[in-house]
Design a protein around this motif. Structure first.
Motif, PDB file in Angstrom:
ATOM      1  N   ALA A   1       0.841  -1.207   0.000  1.00  0.00           N
ATOM      2  CA  ALA A   1       0.000   0.000   0.000  1.00  0.00           C
ATOM      3  C   ALA A   1       0.875   1.255   0.000  1.00  0.00           C
ATOM      4  O   ALA A   1       0.543   2.255  -0.652  1.00  0.00           O
ATOM      5  N   ALA A   2       1.999   1.216   0.715  1.00  0.00           N
ATOM      6  CA  ALA A   2       2.884   2.391   0.792  1.00  0.00           C
ATOM      7  C   ALA A   2       3.442   2.731  -0.579  1.00  0.00           C
ATOM      8  O   ALA A   2       3.624   3.910  -0.922  1.00  0.00           O
ATOM      9  N   LEU A   3       3.723   1.694  -1.378  1.00  0.00           N
ATOM     10  CA  LEU A   3       4.359   1.941  -2.680  1.00  0.00           C
ATOM     11  C   LEU A   3       3.425   2.708  -3.618  1.00  0.00           C
ATOM     12  O   LEU A   3       3.873   3.323  -4.574  1.00  0.00           O
ATOM     13  N   ALA A   4       2.116   2.671  -3.317  1.00  0.00           N
ATOM     14  CA  ALA A   4       1.137   3.369  -4.164  1.00  0.00           C
ATOM     15  C   ALA A   4       0.788   4.751  -3.605  1.00  0.00           C
ATOM     16  O   ALA A   4      -0.260   5.304  -3.944  1.00  0.00           O
ATOM     17  N   HIS A   5       1.657   5.324  -2.782  1.00  0.00           N
ATOM     18  CA  HIS A   5       1.322   6.599  -2.130  1.00  0.00           C
ATOM     19  C   HIS A   5       1.216   7.752  -3.130  1.00  0.00           C
ATOM     20  O   HIS A   5       1.759   7.688  -4.238  1.00  0.00           O
ATOM     21  N   LYS A   6       0.504   8.805  -2.663  1.00  0.00           N
ATOM     22  CA  LYS A   6       0.395  10.016  -3.495  1.00  0.00           C
ATOM     23  C   LYS A   6       1.088  11.175  -2.803  1.00  0.00           C
ATOM     24  O   LYS A   6       0.612  12.317  -2.873  1.00  0.00           O
ATOM     25  N   GLY A   7       2.122  10.901  -2.067  1.00  0.00           N
ATOM     26  CA  GLY A   7       2.874  11.954  -1.388  1.00  0.00           C
ATOM     27  C   GLY A   7       2.888  11.803   0.119  1.00  0.00           C
ATOM     28  O   GLY A   7       3.869  12.129   0.769  1.00  0.00           O
ATOM     29  N   ILE A   8       1.773  11.315   0.688  1.00  0.00           N
ATOM     30  CA  ILE A   8       1.714  11.157   2.145  1.00  0.00           C
ATOM     31  C   ILE A   8       1.451   9.694   2.482  1.00  0.00           C
ATOM     32  O   ILE A   8       0.578   9.058   1.882  1.00  0.00           O
ATOM     33  N   ILE A   9       2.219   9.187   3.442  1.00  0.00           N
ATOM     34  CA  ILE A   9       1.994   7.846   3.996  1.00  0.00           C
ATOM     35  C   ILE A   9       1.759   8.046   5.491  1.00  0.00           C
ATOM     36  O   ILE A   9       2.503   8.782   6.145  1.00  0.00           O
ATOM     37  N   ALA A  10       0.708   7.414   6.034  1.00  0.00           N
ATOM     38  CA  ALA A  10       0.418   7.581   7.463  1.00  0.00           C
ATOM     39  C   ALA A  10       0.953   6.404   8.259  1.00  0.00           C
ATOM     40  O   ALA A  10       0.901   5.251   7.823  1.00  0.00           O
ATOM     41  N   ASN A  11       1.489   6.736   9.420  1.00  0.00           N
ATOM     42  CA  ASN A  11       1.958   5.748  10.389  1.00  0.00           C
ATOM     43  C   ASN A  11       0.803   5.517  11.373  1.00  0.00           C
ATOM     44  O   ASN A  11       0.269   6.483  11.904  1.00  0.00           O
ATOM     45  N   PRO A  12       0.398   4.286  11.617  1.00  0.00           N
ATOM     46  CA  PRO A  12      -0.741   4.077  12.518  1.00  0.00           C
ATOM     47  C   PRO A  12      -0.418   4.467  13.964  1.00  0.00           C
ATOM     48  O   PRO A  12       0.730   4.734  14.325  1.00  0.00           O
ATOM     49  N   ASN A  13      -1.449   4.440  14.786  1.00  0.00           N
ATOM     50  CA  ASN A  13      -1.306   4.633  16.223  1.00  0.00           C
ATOM     51  C   ASN A  13      -0.472   3.479  16.805  1.00  0.00           C
ATOM     52  O   ASN A  13      -0.563   2.346  16.346  1.00  0.00           O
ATOM     53  N   CYS A  14       0.318   3.813  17.834  1.00  0.00           N
ATOM     54  CA  CYS A  14       1.240   2.813  18.407  1.00  0.00           C
ATOM     55  C   CYS A  14       0.530   1.547  18.868  1.00  0.00           C
ATOM     56  O   CYS A  14       1.013   0.430  18.626  1.00  0.00           O
ATOM     57  N   SER A  15      -0.609   1.682  19.525  1.00  0.00           N
ATOM     58  CA  SER A  15      -1.270   0.487  20.061  1.00  0.00           C
ATOM     59  C   SER A  15      -1.807  -0.393  18.935  1.00  0.00           C
ATOM     60  O   SER A  15      -1.892  -1.614  19.072  1.00  0.00           O
ATOM     61  N   THR A  16      -2.150   0.207  17.791  1.00  0.00           N
ATOM     62  CA  THR A  16      -2.588  -0.582  16.632  1.00  0.00           C
ATOM     63  C   THR A  16      -1.408  -1.301  15.992  1.00  0.00           C
ATOM     64  O   THR A  16      -1.517  -2.485  15.638  1.00  0.00           O
ATOM     65  N   ILE A  17      -0.288  -0.594  15.822  1.00  0.00           N
ATOM     66  CA  ILE A  17       0.850  -1.163  15.080  1.00  0.00           C
ATOM     67  C   ILE A  17       1.284  -2.490  15.684  1.00  0.00           C
ATOM     68  O   ILE A  17       1.403  -3.501  14.991  1.00  0.00           O
TER      69      ILE A  17
END
Ligand code: A2P
Ligand code: 11C
Length: 342
Positions: free
Chosen positions: A115-131
């Protein structure tokens, strides 16, 4: 190839770990730009033996920047990330500003780097407890499918930033000295009521939503679905702040879609990237926040069958919230993007 990298929020709890990781991992840096608020402008930070002067983050700070790593709060990201993209940078944003934006991939490299490779400029890092939860559940999701997850968290104060770390230290000292604890930061600085965190457990992280769950709890629900790309996974969370400085712990109950063998679960987790199994209860070996501090991995233990549900599984998941939960996941995405370009 080397890159111009900006860290926004360079003086913060996460920003400092980003800088340390960029140095330790020998990230291919041409120029490092350290950005924070105007309050920090002019201060210096040592990076690879050289003094780097902190600058105030402005829309024009990003000229020539290849990677902009943001961790200065959602408001700063919303305002400045589009300017970084305008200047041609790839933004990896550690705040909640863009996580649920359908145009922004929400990425844990072990789970959905594609999914990151298909970015349009911004990639979001999830919340720590989710990661840390999805990193550990990914091999089980792939092999058995997941119907539902019920998670209770035991979260470190560093998740709420440097001011919460300072408050736990000050309150602990005051309580042990027989003084009254002063409460200004937790559970949420901007709310009028604050609770003591020293020698306490606070069942509120972030503000409440209309359904009785907090935003932190709803992040675990919504982000898990987006990262797995599966709206059918049912997640319910109770998020609790405890007086630990580094490392979030989670009691996770998961109902798999298919019958499972506990030995196979253990083997899958042992072979999963970024996951370390620590599970020898007879020797009192299980993941501990104190052991996870400073490490990049997600630690899993206390693996056991539910007593009632035939496909129910219990586990205990611990990781350093500032590293895999934040700074490392961000730097790791940048490293993986570079690898994918090579
Ligand atoms: P500063 O130290 O100059 O206030 P934490 O998450 O540990 O509380 O850290 C928050 C980070 O966000 C700090 O680096 C802080 O810098 C930074 N920050 C806060 N407000 C701004 C702003 N308006 N512009 C840029 N950085 C900011
Ligand atoms: C905490 N999980 O422990 C929070 C911190 O959405 O990036 C991270 C908040 C976020 O308080």
């Amino acid at each position: 190839l080397t890159y111009n990298v900006a860290v926004v929020g360079a003086t913060g709890a996460v920003g400092q770990q980003m800088i340390r990781l960029l140095e330790e991992r020998n990230f291919p840096i041409k120029q490092l730009k350290l950005l924070a608020s105007g309050r920090s402008a002019g201060k210096t930070v040592t990076f690879k033996g050289q003094e780097v002067v902190l600058e105030e983050a402005t829309p024009e700070s990003f000229a020539g920047i290849d990677f902009a790593l943001f961790s200065a709060g959602g408001g700063v990201s919303k305002e400045l990330a589009p300017h970084a993209v305008r200047h041609g940078a790839v933004v990896i944003d550690n705040t909640s500003a863009f996580r649920m934006d359908p145009d922004v991939p929400l990425v844990v490299p072990e789970v959905n780097m594609d999914a990151a490779l298909a970015h349009k400029g911004i990639i979001a890092n999830p919340n720590c407890s989710t990661i840390q939860m999805v990193a550990a559940l990914k091999p089980l999701y792939d092999r058995f499918g997941i119907d539902r997850i019920i998670v209770s968290t035991y979260q470190a104060v560093s998740g709420a930033g440097q001011s919460a770390i300072n408050e736990l230290r000050d309150q602990s000292r005051d309580v042990l000295d027989g003084k009254e604890a002063e409460c200004h930061v937790l559970p949420v600085g901007k709310l009028p009521v604050h609770h003591q965190i020293a020698f306490n457990a606070i069942p509120q992280i972030d503000v409440f939503t209309d359904n009785g769950f907090t935003y932190e709890e709803m992040k675990m629900v919504n982000e898990t679905k987006k990262i797995f790309g599966d709206d059918t996974v049912q997640v319910s969370a109770t998020c609790v702040r405890i007086p630990v400085v580094y490392g979030h712990s989670e009691s996770v109950y998961v109902e798999l879609k298919q019958d499972y063998d506990l030995n196979e679960v253990r083997a899958l987790l042992e072979n999963a990237p970024g996951v370390v199994v620590v599970d020898a209860p007879q020797e009192q070996q299980y993941p501990l926040a104190t052991d996870a501090t400073g490490k990049l991995d997600v630690f899993v233990g206390r693996l056991r069958r539910d007593l009632h549900h035939p496909r129910g599984l219990h586990m205990w998941i611990v990781s350093d919230n500032l590293l895999k939960g934040a700074a490392w996941n961000t730097v790791q995405i940048a490293e993986e993007l570079i690898k994918a370009r090579a």
